[in-house]
Every structure is written in C-alpha cells, then in structure tokens.
Design an enzyme around this catalytic site. Structure first.
Site, mmCIF file in Angstrom:
data_model
loop_
_atom_site.group_PDB
_atom_site.id
_atom_site.type_symbol
_atom_site.label_atom_id
_atom_site.label_comp_id
_atom_site.label_asym_id
_atom_site.label_seq_id
_atom_site.Cartn_x
_atom_site.Cartn_y
_atom_site.Cartn_z
ATOM 1 C CE1 TYR A 149 42.538 36.771 54.238
ATOM 2 C CE2 TYR A 149 42.685 35.929 51.987
ATOM 3 C CZ TYR A 149 41.921 36.314 53.082
ATOM 4 O OH TYR A 149 40.555 36.237 53.031
ATOM 5 C CG HIS A 194 33.264 30.365 52.808
ATOM 6 N ND1 HIS A 194 33.558 30.372 54.159
ATOM 7 C CD2 HIS A 194 33.890 31.459 52.282
ATOM 8 C CE1 HIS A 194 34.327 31.414 54.431
ATOM 9 N NE2 HIS A 194 34.534 32.091 53.311
ATOM 10 C CG ASN A 201 39.398 33.813 46.302
ATOM 11 O OD1 ASN A 201 40.395 34.332 46.741
ATOM 12 N ND2 ASN A 201 38.225 34.423 46.332
ATOM 13 C CE1 TYR A 261 10.892 54.697 11.324
ATOM 14 C CE2 TYR A 261 10.960 55.075 13.692
ATOM 15 C CZ TYR A 261 11.012 55.563 12.400
ATOM 16 O OH TYR A 261 11.185 56.889 12.190
ATOM 17 N NE ARG A 270 10.743 52.428 7.538
ATOM 18 C CZ ARG A 270 11.174 53.665 7.791
ATOM 19 N NH1 ARG A 270 12.417 53.984 7.531
ATOM 20 N NH2 ARG A 270 10.347 54.562 8.303
ATOM 21 C CG PHE A 298 39.016 37.667 44.171
ATOM 22 C CD1 PHE A 298 38.170 38.653 44.637
ATOM 23 C CD2 PHE A 298 40.261 37.528 44.759
ATOM 24 C CE1 PHE A 298 38.540 39.488 45.675
ATOM 25 C CE2 PHE A 298 40.643 38.358 45.797
ATOM 26 C CZ PHE A 298 39.786 39.337 46.271
ATOM 27 C CD GLU A 340 33.972 39.383 50.696
ATOM 28 O OE1 GLU A 340 32.736 39.305 50.584
ATOM 29 O OE2 GLU A 340 34.712 38.398 50.836
#
Length: 633
Positions: free
Chosen positions: A164, A194, A307, A395, A398, A417, A502
C-alpha cells in the site's frame, strides 16, 4: 550578474540586471515590461512609460527610492514588489508578509542546533524551534535508522511487491497496482491532489513547529524516507523557508493530510513559500534564493511526508506550553487581587490542603503562601485589616483552581497516524484552562463593584465622567462566554471521509486550533485582571503589599501607567497580555516562590501545573529545566 525576483500584480518575475548602476526605477520598468509581455492585452497598458508605480521590499515592506541604484539599495536575488498606482488589491491576494510578521523583522539565523533522534524532543524544544532559536541536525543513530528503513522500501520497489502507498494507489484506490515507471509520479500526484486546505496560512512560528515535528517523526526511521530527502527537508527548515499551509482542512483521521500536503508541496518547489529574506513568493524562487533545490520525491516519500498528526500535535504543544505559563501566572495575579480585596490567607493553610491530598491544589496553595506569608513578606495592606470581622472570602478568592492533567524487514499498515489521542487531550486542556478565565472574570467583577470591593466603582475617580474598567470587564465576560462554546469537545464529532475508508475521524485539527484560542482568551482575561488589580493598589496607597507583589506591580507599571482618567484602553490590555505571553510576571515572582520553597522543603515540592496523560500521548508544561525532556514527542 545580479538577479532580482519582482512581484507584479500577483505574478513573480525573475529580472536579471546587467549593471549594478541601473536604478530602482529601471528595475520596476523592466519588471512591468516583462509582465506586459506575458499578457494578451499588455495588462491593460499602452506602454511601460505610462505606468506609475512605486517599489517596496517584500521583507519589511520598506519603500525604495526610484533614483537609487540597485547595487546600493538591494542585495543579489532580493525580493521586491512593484505596486501600480490606482490598483485595488484583491482580497484573495496573498500579502507579501503574513500576520504578525513584524515579530520577524529582527530575525537572525540561529547558530545553535538541536539534535533530533525522533524520541527526545520536548514541547519546550519544539516551541523554541518554532521561534527560530535553533537549527536542526540528526543524531548519527537516527541517520542509521533512516537508512535501514529506506533499504526496505528500495527492496520492495526492486522486487515489485504489492504494498500500500508504495506500489498501489491510496484510500479507495488501495487495490489499484501502479506500474514501476509511474511510482515517482504517484507520490507527486498524491501531494498535489491532497493540497486542498483552505483559510489563512499558519504563522511562520507555527509552520516552523509543524515542519520541525515532521522531521522529528521521520528521524524515528519508520517512514521509509531516504536520508538524502530528509537532509533536504532539514536544510529547508534551517533556511527558514516555510511553505504556505492553510489552517483549515484536516479531520485528523489519516493524520493531517491537507496541511502536511501543503508542507510537502512547498518542499517540491510548488505553491507559495515564505522566508524572512523573501516574504511570500513562489516556492521555487524562495528555495533558489537560499541556494536550495526542490525535492524530487522517490517512491513512498510523498506518503512519508504527509501521513501524521503533526499539525494537531504542534499546535497542541503550543497550547500546552502557553497553558502552563498562564496557569503559573494566574496564581500570582490572583494573589495580587486577594490583597487588593483584603482577603485572608487562612484558606491556603498547609493543614487544610493536607486533608485533601491533591498535588496540584497543594502546589497552588503553596504559591499563595510564598507570595503572601506575612512572616516572610510583611504587607501593610494585610495589616490594615488583620482584625476585621470578615469570616471568609468568596469562592473565587479561596477556591482558585488547581490543575494536574496529570527489526522485522517488512511494512505493516497501522493506525498510529490517527489523531484521536491528541484530540481528546486538547479538548480536555481547553476545558481545564478555561476555568482560569472563568474565576478571573468573577474577581474582576469584585474589583469593579464598589459594594464588593470598597473601592471606587470601576476603579476610577470621578465616576460618570470616567467609565474606568467598565467595558474591560465586559470584554472579559465576552471572552469567557465565547470560551464556553469553544470548550465543546470537537473529538466527539466524526464524519466519514475517503469513501468510508476513514469512517471515524478525530477532528483533532479543530481541537488544537480552538484549544489555542481558549488559551489566548484566558491570557487576555487575566491581563485585564492584572491591570485591574494594579489599579486597585492605587486606591490603597500609601499602604504597600508584599515585596514579590510590589515587584509585579512595578513590572506592570513599567508598561502601563495608572488609570487617572479615561483613555484608549486596548493598548494597555495588549501590553499586559504581552507580559503574560512572555512570562515576565512569572520571572518576577519565581525567585520569591523558590526561595520560600527552599525554606519549606518538607512542606511542598514542585509539580507541573498542566500535565495530563491520555493513552500514548503525554504532554507537560513543567517550568523546571531539569525535567525538560520528560514530555517527549
């Protein structure tokens, strides 16, 4: 022969100059002539002579005198811009300098190096690399690992094994086998296709961090990049040649594919690139100006470059470091407010916090004692109300928040990844650090409200004529409210992408960017409180507070004068914000805190104010240099 790179209406032109005695005006006309030559309509001009223009440097935008000679005014291969009179700049035009570039006008090429082995880079180191304080080199051990990893890839290519991303397509095209003759083209196509991000570019500082972190990951020797290519990437970093990386476009699934693809695009000489020398220009020109050549990708190297989760993690590291810095300084500001509001230090007694053994809580209480302990630092303000009838404080005075986020020769396709771990951690960081602003805003209210503070309304005399801190408090409230929306975790969201390959994504890029925005808002709210507390001191004079808090007051007054009557307030808030970002408040108070610690060693020990752990990710913002490599990336 000197040569100059000239920008005219969105185009970059290389203009050789036969003589250094030619004028700047000649350079501009020659650039316009070449621009007109490339246009079918001559760019809308009848002749070069009718074009009116001025010329400025791309670096710093300084205007040049048209009568000066190029030899006197410019360096060889300098980048300049021809601005034609009457032109209206397109809103889509990439400016010659990115936002905040004034911070880089004093950029000096660093002389020191950080050696990367892929395993010992700390968040502090990464932030310093982003600031341009160091260059990068690989350790000998890292070089050996990178070489061995590449040998596996070369064998796969030689034997034409189906693997791949090396001999196949990507994502949905994983079953498409690519001929050996097209393997290099496959990697270039991957980077180009991309590079689909949108939005403003990352700042130079953040781009340096992103690039440095990617180099660090590649130095581990598990990505298959060649040592030759990795050394080229390092040379680009060391020259501060920074690709145009849009901030939006990653879903944090197969890593930060879009941002890292834009990074790789610049490395191969395409797209835009920025350097302190050139400003924005075409990447090939910027590389050439620094004596560098575009990278020629070998099989697997495009995938190796893109990647990973380096955008999420690098921005996350900045968020962690800044969160740690503001958490430390929040204690100091809160102590100053406690003094102004004449609060009691009994809430920080050692025995109270021993009952609830929470390390962060104990450390924060210790810091308050180190700044307010009357035995060490007598306070006239504290003495003035020692015998008052008040039993306890609100508050927000303190219960200040205490934060502890507490050799097989084969390739294996995994999911390291994925950005889920850092995305979850950064979502939690945003929620945690937000509380610092939430209670700071309430303390600002107490300082401004005369029924709660016994001080003039909105900390100003002649109220009505002057509004004082009225709207500064509104700003703090607005920022806190905005943070509430930003603290919604992005990592609970997921959209299936890449044709359902994905099918679960982290949205870590947004988690990182919004965590940084939350941290910035917290810094700004605390800056307003710091100003308000110092203004409150003015109404308690001639009484003095403790020595360390007087030093903090003096620091603030070195950049912001007291508020006598209304004036433009935004610059004051920005000046106080800068003190916090640069950790000046911590630097002033730290010696007193550490001295107190040495005198009370059994009582307390230092801890990291913003360390948290989630899965395999551990980040820390420890201020101790002795432990700077505990938080490795």
């Amino acid at each position: 022969m000197p040569r100059y790179t000239v920008h005219v209406r969105g185009e970059w032109l290389a203009v050789p100059c036969l003589s250094s005695t030619n004028t700047i005006e000649w350079l501009g006309k020659e650039a316009v002539r070449r621009y007109m030559k490339n246009k079918p309509d001559n760019g809308g001009f009848a002749s070069v002579e009718e074009v009116k223009f001025y010329i400025r440097r791309c670096k710093g935008l300084g205007l040049l005198d048209l009568d000066d000679t190029v030899g006197d005014a410019l360096e060889d291969n300098e980048f300049v811009e021809v601005v034609i009179e009457g032109d209206i700049m397109s809103p889509d035009f990439i400016p010659s300098q990115p936002e905040g570039v004034h911070l880089y006008s004093k950029y000096r090429e660093p002389e020191q190096y950080i050696s990367l082995d892929g395993n010992s880079l700390s968040t502090e180191d990464l932030v310093n690399l982003g600031k341009g304080l160091y260059k990068i080199k690989l350790t000998p051990e890292a070089e050996i690992k990178v070489k061995k990893s590449r040998e596996v890839i070369e064998r796969i290519v030689k034997e034409q094994t189906v693997v791949y991303g090396i001999t196949t397509g990507f994502g949905k095209f994983a079953r498409t086998v690519i001929p050996k003759s097209n393997l290099r083209e496959l990697q270039v196509n991957l980077v180009r296709s991309h590079s689909a991000g949108v939005g403003k570019p990352l700042t130079p500082e953040r781009t340096r961090m992103l690039l440095a972190l990617r180099i660090n990951v590649l130095a581990k020797g598990y990505s298959g990049i060649s040592l030759e290519t990795l050394q080229q990437v390092i040379e680009v970093f060391n020259a501060s040649c920074l690709p145009y990386i849009p901030e939006k476009g990653t879903v944090g699934a197969s890593g930060d594919l879009a941002p890292l693809s834009h990074l790789a695009l610049g490395l191969i000489g395409e797209g835009k690139m920025w350097s302190p020398k050139s400003g924005w220009a075409d990447a090939k020109y910027v590389l050439e100006a620094h004596g560098l050549k575009p990278i020629t990708l070998k099989p697997k190297e495009g995938l190796a470059l893109i990647n990973g989760t380096q955008m999420i993690t690098s921005l996350g590291c900045e968020a962690v470091e800044r969160a740690g810095a503001i958490a430390r300084q929040a204690d100091i500001i809160a102590a100053l407010t406690l003094e102004v509001l004449k609060g009691t230090t009994r809430a920080f007694d050692t025995d109270i916090h021993a009952v609830r053994p929470h390390r962060g809580q104990a450390e924060v209480a210790f810091r308050f004692r180190s700044l307010l302990d009357s035995d060490h630092h007598p306070s006239e303000i504290a003495e003035s109300h020692r015998f008052c009838d008040r039993v306890q404080d609100a508050y927000t005075m303190r219960c200040c928040p205490q934060m502890v986020f507490a050799e097989r020769e084969e390739t294996i396709s995994g999911g390291n990844f994925h950005g889920e771990y850092p995305a979850k951690a950064l979502d939690y960081l945003a929620i945690g650090v937000h509380e610092l602003a939430a209670i700071s805003e309430r303390r600002i209210e107490r300082l401004c409200n005369p029924s709660l503070s016994e001080l003039p309304a909105f900390l100003v005399t002649e109220g009505g004529l002057n509004s004082g801190f009225m709207i500064a408090h509104c700003t703090a409230a607005a920022l806190v409210s905005e943070n509430k929306a930003l603290c919604h975790p992005s990592s609970v969201d997921s959209l299936s992408t890449s044709a359902a390959t994905e099918d679960h994504v982290s949205m870590g890029g947004w988690a990182a960017r919004k965590a940084l925005r939350v941290v910035e808002h917290v810094e700004q709210v605390l800056a307003i409180e710091l100003l308000a507390a110092c203004q409150g001191i003015e109404f308690l004079r001639p009484l003095r507070t403790t020595t360390p808090l007087e030093k903090v007051y003096d620091l603030v007054r070195s950049v912001v004068r007291p508020w006598i009557k209304d004036r433009f307030m935004a610059p004051d808030i920005e000046a106080a914000h800068r003190l916090l970002v640069e950790q000046k408040v911590w630097e002033v108070a730290k010696p007193y805190i550490e001295k107190y610690r040495r005198e009370h060693i059994p009582e307390s020990r230092p801890i990291s104010p913003t360390a948290f752990s989630l899965g395999s990710l551990r980040m820390s913002a420890d201020d101790s240099h002795d432990h700077r490599h505990e938080n490795e990336l």
